[in-house]
Motif scaffolding. Structure first.
Motif, PDB file in Angstrom:
ATOM      1  N   MET A 100       0.852  -1.165   0.000  1.00  0.00           N
ATOM      2  CA  MET A 100       0.000   0.000   0.000  1.00  0.00           C
ATOM      3  C   MET A 100       0.903   1.235   0.000  1.00  0.00           C
ATOM      4  SD  MET A 100      -2.937   1.085   2.778  1.00  0.00           S
ATOM      5  CE  MET A 100      -3.496  -0.562   2.907  1.00  0.00           C
ATOM      6  N   THR A 101       0.805   2.070  -1.036  1.00  0.00           N
ATOM      7  CA  THR A 101       1.621   3.266  -1.119  1.00  0.00           C
ATOM      8  C   THR A 101       0.793   4.491  -0.775  1.00  0.00           C
ATOM      9  OG1 THR A 101       1.118   3.566  -3.449  1.00  0.00           O
ATOM     10  CG2 THR A 101       3.077   2.265  -2.925  1.00  0.00           C
ATOM     11  N   ASP A 102       1.453   5.502  -0.233  1.00  0.00           N
ATOM     12  CA  ASP A 102       0.799   6.758   0.108  1.00  0.00           C
ATOM     13  C   ASP A 102      -0.424   6.570   1.006  1.00  0.00           C
ATOM     14  OD1 ASP A 102       2.643   8.203  -1.427  1.00  0.00           O
ATOM     15  OD2 ASP A 102       1.456   7.874  -3.243  1.00  0.00           O
ATOM     16  N   ALA A 103      -0.336   5.664   1.949  1.00  0.00           N
ATOM     17  CA  ALA A 103      -1.444   5.427   2.872  1.00  0.00           C
ATOM     18  C   ALA A 103      -1.530   6.574   3.868  1.00  0.00           C
ATOM     19  CB  ALA A 103      -1.259   4.109   3.612  1.00  0.00           C
ATOM     20  N   VAL A 104      -2.754   7.012   4.119  1.00  0.00           N
ATOM     21  CA  VAL A 104      -3.008   8.065   5.105  1.00  0.00           C
ATOM     22  C   VAL A 104      -4.149   7.615   5.999  1.00  0.00           C
ATOM     23  CG1 VAL A 104      -2.208   9.956   3.629  1.00  0.00           C
ATOM     24  CG2 VAL A 104      -4.597   9.283   3.565  1.00  0.00           C
ATOM     25  N   ALA A 105      -4.207   8.189   7.188  1.00  0.00           N
ATOM     26  CA  ALA A 105      -5.319   7.916   8.098  1.00  0.00           C
ATOM     27  C   ALA A 105      -6.454   8.851   7.745  1.00  0.00           C
ATOM     28  CB  ALA A 105      -4.878   8.110   9.544  1.00  0.00           C
ATOM     29  N   ARG A 106      -7.621   8.296   7.526  1.00  0.00           N
ATOM     30  CA  ARG A 106      -8.798   9.069   7.151  1.00  0.00           C
ATOM     31  C   ARG A 106      -9.841   8.952   8.246  1.00  0.00           C
ATOM     32  NH1 ARG A 106     -12.698   8.098   1.914  1.00  0.00           N
ATOM     33  NH2 ARG A 106     -14.326   9.539   2.560  1.00  0.00           N
ATOM     34  N   LEU A 107     -10.361  10.083   8.686  1.00  0.00           N
ATOM     35  CA  LEU A 107     -11.482  10.094   9.616  1.00  0.00           C
ATOM     36  C   LEU A 107     -12.725   9.680   8.836  1.00  0.00           C
ATOM     37  CD1 LEU A 107     -12.731  10.820  12.385  1.00  0.00           C
ATOM     38  CD2 LEU A 107     -13.022  13.151  11.495  1.00  0.00           C
ATOM     39  N   LEU A 108     -13.384   8.635   9.301  1.00  0.00           N
ATOM     40  CA  LEU A 108     -14.569   8.131   8.599  1.00  0.00           C
ATOM     41  C   LEU A 108     -15.818   8.898   9.029  1.00  0.00           C
ATOM     42  CD1 LEU A 108     -13.721   4.334   8.751  1.00  0.00           C
ATOM     43  CD2 LEU A 108     -13.613   5.850   6.761  1.00  0.00           C
ATOM     44  N   PRO A 109     -16.837   8.924   8.180  1.00  0.00           N
ATOM     45  CA  PRO A 109     -18.032   9.715   8.469  1.00  0.00           C
ATOM     46  C   PRO A 109     -19.025   9.040   9.414  1.00  0.00           C
ATOM     47  CG  PRO A 109     -18.220   8.763   6.283  1.00  0.00           C
ATOM     48  CD  PRO A 109     -16.848   8.393   6.809  1.00  0.00           C
ATOM     49  N   TRP A 110     -18.549   8.131  10.212  1.00  0.00           N
ATOM     50  CA  TRP A 110     -19.390   7.506  11.222  1.00  0.00           C
ATOM     51  C   TRP A 110     -18.568   7.312  12.485  1.00  0.00           C
ATOM     52  CZ3 TRP A 110     -18.364   4.873   6.558  1.00  0.00           C
ATOM     53  CH2 TRP A 110     -17.394   3.886   6.629  1.00  0.00           C
ATOM     54  N   ALA A 111     -19.262   7.159  13.589  1.00  0.00           N
ATOM     55  CA  ALA A 111     -18.589   6.978  14.879  1.00  0.00           C
ATOM     56  C   ALA A 111     -18.565   5.504  15.241  1.00  0.00           C
ATOM     57  CB  ALA A 111     -19.314   7.770  15.961  1.00  0.00           C
ATOM     58  N   GLY A 112     -17.600   5.159  16.060  1.00  0.00           N
ATOM     59  CA  GLY A 112     -17.479   3.795  16.555  1.00  0.00           C
ATOM     60  C   GLY A 112     -18.200   3.637  17.873  1.00  0.00           C
ATOM     61  N   PRO A 113     -17.963   2.541  18.567  1.00  0.00           N
ATOM     62  CA  PRO A 113     -18.592   2.311  19.864  1.00  0.00           C
ATOM     63  C   PRO A 113     -18.295   3.465  20.825  1.00  0.00           C
ATOM     64  CG  PRO A 113     -17.461   0.334  19.108  1.00  0.00           C
ATOM     65  CD  PRO A 113     -17.090   1.433  18.162  1.00  0.00           C
ATOM     66  N   GLY A 114     -19.311   3.883  21.522  1.00  0.00           N
ATOM     67  CA  GLY A 114     -19.158   4.972  22.474  1.00  0.00           C
ATOM     68  C   GLY A 114     -18.996   6.332  21.819  1.00  0.00           C
ATOM     69  N   GLY A 115     -19.273   6.432  20.521  1.00  0.00           N
ATOM     70  CA  GLY A 115     -19.154   7.702  19.823  1.00  0.00           C
ATOM     71  C   GLY A 115     -17.731   8.096  19.466  1.00  0.00           C
ATOM     72  N   LYS A 116     -16.806   7.158  19.629  1.00  0.00           N
ATOM     73  CA  LYS A 116     -15.399   7.456  19.325  1.00  0.00           C
ATOM     74  C   LYS A 116     -15.192   7.521  17.817  1.00  0.00           C
ATOM     75  CE  LYS A 116     -13.544   5.532  23.527  1.00  0.00           C
ATOM     76  NZ  LYS A 116     -12.515   4.731  24.146  1.00  0.00           N
ATOM     77  N   PRO A 117     -14.260   8.386  17.373  1.00  0.00           N
ATOM     78  CA  PRO A 117     -14.009   8.495  15.938  1.00  0.00           C
ATOM     79  C   PRO A 117     -13.435   7.204  15.364  1.00  0.00           C
ATOM     80  CG  PRO A 117     -12.597  10.014  17.188  1.00  0.00           C
ATOM     81  CD  PRO A 117     -13.449   9.287  18.171  1.00  0.00           C
ATOM     82  N   CYS A 118     -13.772   6.937  14.116  1.00  0.00           N
ATOM     83  CA  CYS A 118     -13.234   5.783  13.391  1.00  0.00           C
ATOM     84  C   CYS A 118     -12.284   6.297  12.320  1.00  0.00           C
ATOM     85  CB  CYS A 118     -14.355   5.021  12.688  1.00  0.00           C
ATOM     86  SG  CYS A 118     -15.431   4.121  13.774  1.00  0.00           S
ATOM     87  N   PHE A 119     -11.169   5.610  12.170  1.00  0.00           N
ATOM     88  CA  PHE A 119     -10.181   5.973  11.162  1.00  0.00           C
ATOM     89  C   PHE A 119      -9.913   4.776  10.263  1.00  0.00           C
ATOM     90  CE2 PHE A 119      -9.470   8.938  14.588  1.00  0.00           C
ATOM     91  CZ  PHE A 119      -9.248  10.136  13.928  1.00  0.00           C
ATOM     92  N   LEU A 120      -9.544   5.082   9.029  1.00  0.00           N
ATOM     93  CA  LEU A 120      -9.154   4.068   8.063  1.00  0.00           C
ATOM     94  C   LEU A 120      -7.776   4.457   7.523  1.00  0.00           C
ATOM     95  CD1 LEU A 120      -9.777   1.684   6.093  1.00  0.00           C
ATOM     96  CD2 LEU A 120     -10.728   3.409   4.549  1.00  0.00           C
ATOM     97  N   VAL A 121      -6.840   3.537   7.577  1.00  0.00           N
ATOM     98  CA  VAL A 121      -5.530   3.767   6.983  1.00  0.00           C
ATOM     99  C   VAL A 121      -5.562   3.091   5.618  1.00  0.00           C
ATOM    100  CG1 VAL A 121      -3.051   3.394   7.168  1.00  0.00           C
ATOM    101  CG2 VAL A 121      -4.391   3.889   9.225  1.00  0.00           C
ATOM    102  N   SER A 122      -5.448   3.915   4.581  1.00  0.00           N
ATOM    103  CA  SER A 122      -5.640   3.414   3.228  1.00  0.00           C
ATOM    104  C   SER A 122      -5.044   4.391   2.228  1.00  0.00           C
ATOM    105  CB  SER A 122      -7.148   3.260   2.982  1.00  0.00           C
ATOM    106  OG  SER A 122      -7.463   3.188   1.629  1.00  0.00           O
ATOM    107  N   ASP A 123      -4.913   3.931   0.992  1.00  0.00           N
ATOM    108  CA  ASP A 123      -4.495   4.838  -0.079  1.00  0.00           C
ATOM    109  C   ASP A 123      -5.704   5.519  -0.719  1.00  0.00           C
ATOM    110  OD1 ASP A 123      -5.651   2.814  -1.544  1.00  0.00           O
ATOM    111  OD2 ASP A 123      -3.874   2.335  -2.712  1.00  0.00           O
ATOM    112  N   GLY A 124      -6.908   5.254  -0.191  1.00  0.00           N
ATOM    113  CA  GLY A 124      -8.116   5.916  -0.673  1.00  0.00           C
ATOM    114  C   GLY A 124      -8.808   5.233  -1.829  1.00  0.00           C
TER     115      GLY A 124
END
Length: 105
Positions: free
Chosen positions: A1-25
């Motif tokens: 995976m090249t140029d992977a960045v952490a992306r804040l996802l448009p939904w919350a996880g358990p307890g309302g915590k932010p969800c992130f995705l590490v991906s090249d998009g």
């Protein structure tokens, strides 16, 4: 995976915590997130239009205003999350205060 960045996802996880995705998009979850962001922005635009219509009519009930406030608050939170997510993925510019030194260079 090249140029992977952490992306804040448009939904919350358990307890309302932010969800992130590490991906090249380019993966499936990135596409799902993109589609959800588009839906959230379209919903917000529709609510702004509805708010303008209701307020222009000047014949609202307290219940209508309360419901509109709740819906607008939820939509604003979604739009803020989309802006935060997209802003974090932009490359730093020459005008970024964190990039420009104290002497303006």
């Amino acid at each position: 995976m090249t140029d992977a960045v952490a992306r804040l996802l448009p939904w919350a996880g358990p307890g309302g915590k932010p969800c992130f995705l590490v991906s090249d998009g380019t993966g499936y979850v990135s596409r799902v997130a993109d589609n959800i962001e588009v839906a959230q922005l379209e919903l917000a635009a529709g609510l702004v239009k509805e708010a303008r219509r209701v307020l222009a009519g000047r014949a609202w009930t307290p219940g209508e205003l309360h419901l509109l406030e709740v819906e607008l608050t939820d939509a604003l939170a979604d739009v803020h999350r989309v802006a935060e997510s997209r802003g974090a993925r932009l490359p730093a510019s020459d005008h970024d205060p964190e990039v420009i030194g104290a002497d303006g260079e």
